[in-house]
Scaffold this motif. Structure first.
Motif, PDB file in Angstrom:
ATOM      1  N   GLU A  30       0.870  -1.180   0.000  1.00  0.00           N
ATOM      2  CA  GLU A  30       0.000   0.000   0.000  1.00  0.00           C
ATOM      3  C   GLU A  30       0.908   1.232   0.000  1.00  0.00           C
ATOM      4  OE1 GLU A  30      -2.767  -0.676   3.214  1.00  0.00           O
ATOM      5  OE2 GLU A  30      -3.379  -2.615   2.371  1.00  0.00           O
ATOM      6  N   ALA A  31       1.292   1.621  -1.221  1.00  0.00           N
ATOM      7  CA  ALA A  31       2.411   2.542  -1.412  1.00  0.00           C
ATOM      8  C   ALA A  31       2.201   3.916  -0.796  1.00  0.00           C
ATOM      9  CB  ALA A  31       2.696   2.682  -2.914  1.00  0.00           C
ATOM     10  N   ALA A  32       0.992   4.449  -0.843  1.00  0.00           N
ATOM     11  CA  ALA A  32       0.769   5.820  -0.382  1.00  0.00           C
ATOM     12  C   ALA A  32       1.055   5.971   1.106  1.00  0.00           C
ATOM     13  CB  ALA A  32      -0.662   6.267  -0.689  1.00  0.00           C
ATOM     14  N   GLY A  33       0.708   4.959   1.896  1.00  0.00           N
ATOM     15  CA  GLY A  33       0.976   5.041   3.328  1.00  0.00           C
ATOM     16  C   GLY A  33       2.452   5.075   3.628  1.00  0.00           C
ATOM     17  N   HIS A  34       3.213   4.235   2.937  1.00  0.00           N
ATOM     18  CA  HIS A  34       4.667   4.204   3.126  1.00  0.00           C
ATOM     19  C   HIS A  34       5.298   5.515   2.686  1.00  0.00           C
ATOM     20  CE1 HIS A  34       8.811   2.998   3.089  1.00  0.00           C
ATOM     21  NE2 HIS A  34       8.875   2.935   1.773  1.00  0.00           N
ATOM     22  N   VAL A  35       4.942   6.001   1.498  1.00  0.00           N
ATOM     23  CA  VAL A  35       5.559   7.220   0.963  1.00  0.00           C
ATOM     24  C   VAL A  35       5.186   8.438   1.808  1.00  0.00           C
ATOM     25  CG1 VAL A  35       5.694   8.758  -1.035  1.00  0.00           C
ATOM     26  CG2 VAL A  35       5.734   6.278  -1.371  1.00  0.00           C
ATOM     27  N   ALA A  36       3.945   8.520   2.252  1.00  0.00           N
ATOM     28  CA  ALA A  36       3.533   9.648   3.102  1.00  0.00           C
ATOM     29  C   ALA A  36       4.355   9.660   4.390  1.00  0.00           C
ATOM     30  CB  ALA A  36       2.043   9.559   3.422  1.00  0.00           C
ATOM     31  N   ALA A  37       4.583   8.487   4.979  1.00  0.00           N
ATOM     32  CA  ALA A  37       5.386   8.410   6.201  1.00  0.00           C
ATOM     33  C   ALA A  37       6.829   8.823   5.933  1.00  0.00           C
ATOM     34  CB  ALA A  37       5.329   6.999   6.773  1.00  0.00           C
ATOM     35  N   HIS A  47      -3.207   3.455   5.225  1.00  0.00           N
ATOM     36  CA  HIS A  47      -3.479   2.269   4.402  1.00  0.00           C
ATOM     37  C   HIS A  47      -4.018   2.661   3.026  1.00  0.00           C
ATOM     38  CE1 HIS A  47      -3.037  -1.217   7.192  1.00  0.00           C
ATOM     39  NE2 HIS A  47      -3.081  -0.239   8.082  1.00  0.00           N
ATOM     40  N   GLU A  48      -4.108   1.636   2.172  1.00  0.00           N
ATOM     41  CA  GLU A  48      -4.772   1.761   0.875  1.00  0.00           C
ATOM     42  C   GLU A  48      -5.625   0.521   0.643  1.00  0.00           C
ATOM     43  OE1 GLU A  48      -2.864   4.303  -2.249  1.00  0.00           O
ATOM     44  OE2 GLU A  48      -1.225   2.891  -1.855  1.00  0.00           O
ATOM     45  N   ALA A  49      -6.561   0.631  -0.283  1.00  0.00           N
ATOM     46  CA  ALA A  49      -7.405  -0.509  -0.626  1.00  0.00           C
ATOM     47  C   ALA A  49      -7.796  -0.409  -2.097  1.00  0.00           C
ATOM     48  CB  ALA A  49      -8.649  -0.556   0.261  1.00  0.00           C
ATOM     49  N   SER A  50      -8.331  -1.488  -2.622  1.00  0.00           N
ATOM     50  CA  SER A  50      -8.750  -1.504  -4.022  1.00  0.00           C
ATOM     51  C   SER A  50      -9.994  -0.636  -4.208  1.00  0.00           C
ATOM     52  CB  SER A  50      -9.046  -2.941  -4.460  1.00  0.00           C
ATOM     53  OG  SER A  50     -10.047  -3.512  -3.649  1.00  0.00           O
TER      54      SER A  50
END
Length: 375
Positions: free
Chosen positions: A85-92, A213-216
């Motif tokens: 879930e890329a957005a959560g990692h990149v935002a952090a 997090h991210e989801a479909s």
């Protein structure tokens, strides 16, 4: 007969070459890609500081502390609990590299499930990494798995029994970090990582936990905040403020009968206000077309355009897609509003940002403009 032997040997040699090449790529995922701490980071601690039982394992990961000049409360931001879930990692990562605190402390764990960054989900054709263009070149980021690596925890049981609730789930959920909270020190590998993260909250007396997090796009709880009942009044204010920033977002209560998730267990087993935020990542969906780094970055997929036309999605989806920059923008705007709302309602425990790239600027200029130069 001789020709058959030669062909056989050539096939074996070719298979060996492919195996070695693929094996090297697979093993390379065990090397974490760099995160470059910014001026706001005042201390870096390994996660094993909070539970020595994971010291030296692939569950150990850096925890970044950003402390302001003024006293105040503490907020914990978790990215990478699900490493696909890329957005959560990149935002952090952006918080670590660009945020500066004025009051209180912000604790950030960009790779909460570090083991999950060392492998991919099987049979998903996912890329091992994706690149973000910056003024200094391309920064690479791992695209990992939703679950802990089987190299660190195996085999999966037929049925996963959550501790301490006793809830039963499918056996493969035993490696899902967001089904393992609050964790336990004598549990399996994933439960021990969950216990270490929960110990951050307890040891540092965190006032708030924000899980990214991210989801479909076809998942019902999407572009939404999920809040524990104790955090619901705060979440209501945040959602209204985000709407004023032209960020459409939903609000969902944390289900009381679904255990193991941060927003449920952190709220039940610690004093912190626990919330989770979801954005829409087409690369995770079952309806997606070609899978690759481009889909992660651009969020554009013609199959999802068709699905939206057939009213099968829970988010708007057109030719603009759901780009990573917009998804990161949503997360950072949500963090910004949660810190503001908490500080206004609890001024003696204020957690105030001194500086952070405006999420709207990230959406306009792209993520790369707000990442530090890689060594």
């Amino acid at each position: 007969m001789k020709k058959k032997w030669i062909r056989g040997l050539l096939l074996i040699a070719a298979a060996g070459i492919v195996t070695v090449a693929v094996g090297r790529e697979f093993l390379a995922m065990r090397t974490p890609l760099p995160i470059i701490p910014g001026a706001g980071v005042t201390e870096i601690r390994p996660l094993s500081t909070y539970f020595p039982g994971i010291k030296g394992s692939r569950g150990d990961t850096d925890v970044y502390i950003l402390k302001g000049q003024n006293p105040g409360g503490t907020a914990l931001v978790l990215g990478g609990i699900h490493p696909n879930e890329a957005a959560g990692h990149v935002a952090a990562v952006i918080l670590v590299e660009k945020a500066v605190m004025q009051s209180g402390r912000l604790i950030v764990s960009p790779r909460a499930n570090a083991s999950g960054f060392t492998h991919n989900d099987p049979q998903e054709a996912n890329p091992q990494e994706f690149g973000i263009t910056t003024p200094a070149g391309v920064r690479r980021f791992r695209y990992g798995s939703r679950s802990t690596s089987p190299m660190d925890q195996w085999p999966d049981p037929d049925i996963y029994l959550h501790y301490p609730s006793g809830q039963t789930l499918s056996g493969n959920q035993t490696r899902n970090l967001n089904r393992a909270f609050p964790g336990r020190p004598d549990g399996n590998f994933t439960e021990q990582v969950a216990f270490a993260i929960t110990e951050i909250v307890r040891t540092e007396k965190a006032d708030m936990v924000i899980d990214l997090h991210e989801a479909s796009p076809e998942y019902p709880v999407i572009n939404a905040v999920v809040a524990h009942e104790r955090a619901m009044p705060l979440a209501v204010e945040v959602v209204m403020n985000l709407e004023l920033r032209d960020i459409k977002i939903g609000l969902e209560p944390s289900p009381q009968n679904l255990h193991g998730l941060t927003h449920r267990e952190m709220g039940d087993h610690t004093e912190a206000l626990a919330v989770l935020m979801e954005t829409a990542n087409p690369a995770q969906g079952r309806l997606r077309g070609k899978t690759g780094a481009e889909l992660i970055l651009t969020g554009k997929d013609r199959m999802y355009i068709k699905a939206y036309g057939a009213k099968r999605l829970y988010v708007d989806f057109d030719e603009q897609g759901q780009p990573l920059s917009g998804r990161v923008c949503r997360h950072l705007a949500g963090i910004d509003e949660f810190l503001k709302a908490f500080s206004e309602t609890t001024p003696d425990r204020a957690v105030v940002l001194g500086s952070l790239p405006r999420p709207e600027e990230i959406r306009e200029q792209g993520i790369g403009a707000f990442l530090n130069r890689a060594p």
